[in-house]
Design an enzyme around this catalytic site. Sequence first.
Site, PDB file in Angstrom:
ATOM      1  CB  CYS A  12      -1.940  -4.880   0.450  1.00  0.00           C
ATOM      2  SG  CYS A  12      -1.406  -4.094  -1.097  1.00  0.00           S
ATOM      3  CE  LYS A  61      -4.052  -2.052   3.563  1.00  0.00           C
ATOM      4  NZ  LYS A  61      -4.186  -1.916   2.090  1.00  0.00           N
ATOM      5  CD  GLU A 108      -5.435  -5.523  -0.443  1.00  0.00           C
ATOM      6  OE1 GLU A 108      -5.585  -4.497   0.237  1.00  0.00           O
ATOM      7  OE2 GLU A 108      -4.548  -5.635  -1.321  1.00  0.00           O
TER       8      GLU A 108
END
Length: 529
Positions: A393, A343, A288
């Site tokens: 994440c 995300k 990430e």
Amino acid sequence: MAAPVAESAAPAAPPARTKRNWRSWLLRLALAAASGFVFYLSFAPRDLWWLAPLGFAGLGFVLRGRRFWGGLGYGFVFGLGVYLPLLLWLQDFLGRGFGPAPWGALSGALAAYLGLAAACCTVVARLPGGPVWMAAVVIASETPRTWWPLGGFPWGRVAFSQPGGAFTPLASIGGAPLVGFAVVVTGFGLAALLAGAARRDWRGLRLPVVATVVPVVAGLALWPTIGTGAQAGTRTVAIVQGNAPDVGLDLMNEAPTLRANHLTQSEVLAGQIRTGAVPGPDLVVWPETATDLTGADPAVDQAVRDLGVPTLIGARYRAPGQPTQNTEFVWNPVTGRGASYSKQELVPFAEFVPARAIARWFTPFVDDTGDMGAGTAPAVLDVAGTRVAVPICYEIAYDYVPRDAVRDGAQLIVLPTNNGWFGRSEMSYQQLAMARLRAVEHGRAVVVSSTTGVSALVEPDGTVTQSTGQFTPASLVGTVPLRTQATLSDRLGAWTEYGLVGVAVAAILTGLVLRARTWATSTTATRAE
């Protein structure tokens, strides 16, 4: 003179009673805190999953005979015993400049949910089958705190303490909610069992025995059903862990270093592939936000060409006129940058600030921090002939992100993450434990790619086959199975969670009605007398 002496001596009894009350109150308070800490010890990096039900057994003892407000207080203390040590990594992230206020505030907010759950447990505890309803209430409290307030925070859910124990296979049936329920009902059942045995109430032990034993036996019986074999071939996957300075929040100023390190480690990996030192991968994964990206990037183009295979590149990406997004790109060695996923679940107070007026109490940097833009598409990409789920994440803590991707055809789960912010804390290991649980829940291998570790390859049964250390440049290369079969958990979706919430609400309402009837009956009897 004898009578006056007797009268003056009479009031001495209440202080003794008060002293005994204070002593029992302090003992219960200490047991609540200790039980919470025992529950904390069940989380990674320790492999002590069996401590989780013991922690809830302690809470069950504390709540016996308590009323609503007592349950609220003891549950809150239990929660502090869990979350203060579990979230200590926030101090590594923020550093001394922020002080303990954010860490304490978040721990207190999560503990408040457990306090409210414990208070509601006192309402349902006297219903037939009390441990079952109490466990449903505790797990139901995880649903609202995942979303509210200020965006919610699902870290530290009960199921995340179970990446590889007797309860883990239940994830394939009902996901994280069912695993958490099994842990808590076992703990509360054990408390009821021991309390009944102490009273020699042998007839009343049937349900506590069932509550204690059945979840463990069911989980163990399901282990042979957890499939790990390839159903759509295999893929050889390589992870690039470039490393970053261990500087906590100051990592925001080290983006050039982070990028350079991953370009360098990609060059190392490319050299190993050319010389045959490692098997040639089908897919390479960067972590990430390993680079910043606004447009064309010749350096990344060259790195992917040298690797010679499609690569997932994690970037802080800003399109013209758009907010910055946390994005994972498919990068082809011939055609360059391609499809992407951004995300959806951003981290409160890190990737966006939900309440700036409150945040200003804790940090002077709020006004210099912009909110990132959230994505809206499912977390799934096509790369190297493979349908890949790519929760980024923090998103691994949310049930729906990997579940929606798997239901959209994902054969493999890739978890890119940047854990360089959190020092050598337990945070990275806690996240890996979540990834292991998700592997079982969805019947998919998981590839964890971290900037600074822990990166890992995880089998569909949650077994870690390879992993890296923290704060070191490294690469992993391994073969993982591709699977297509949907687990029962994926087919049921969120209905397991909704069912437990419904059971909890129904039990609380039933408990309140019975209490009202009991009060009305006792009041009528008193008036008749």
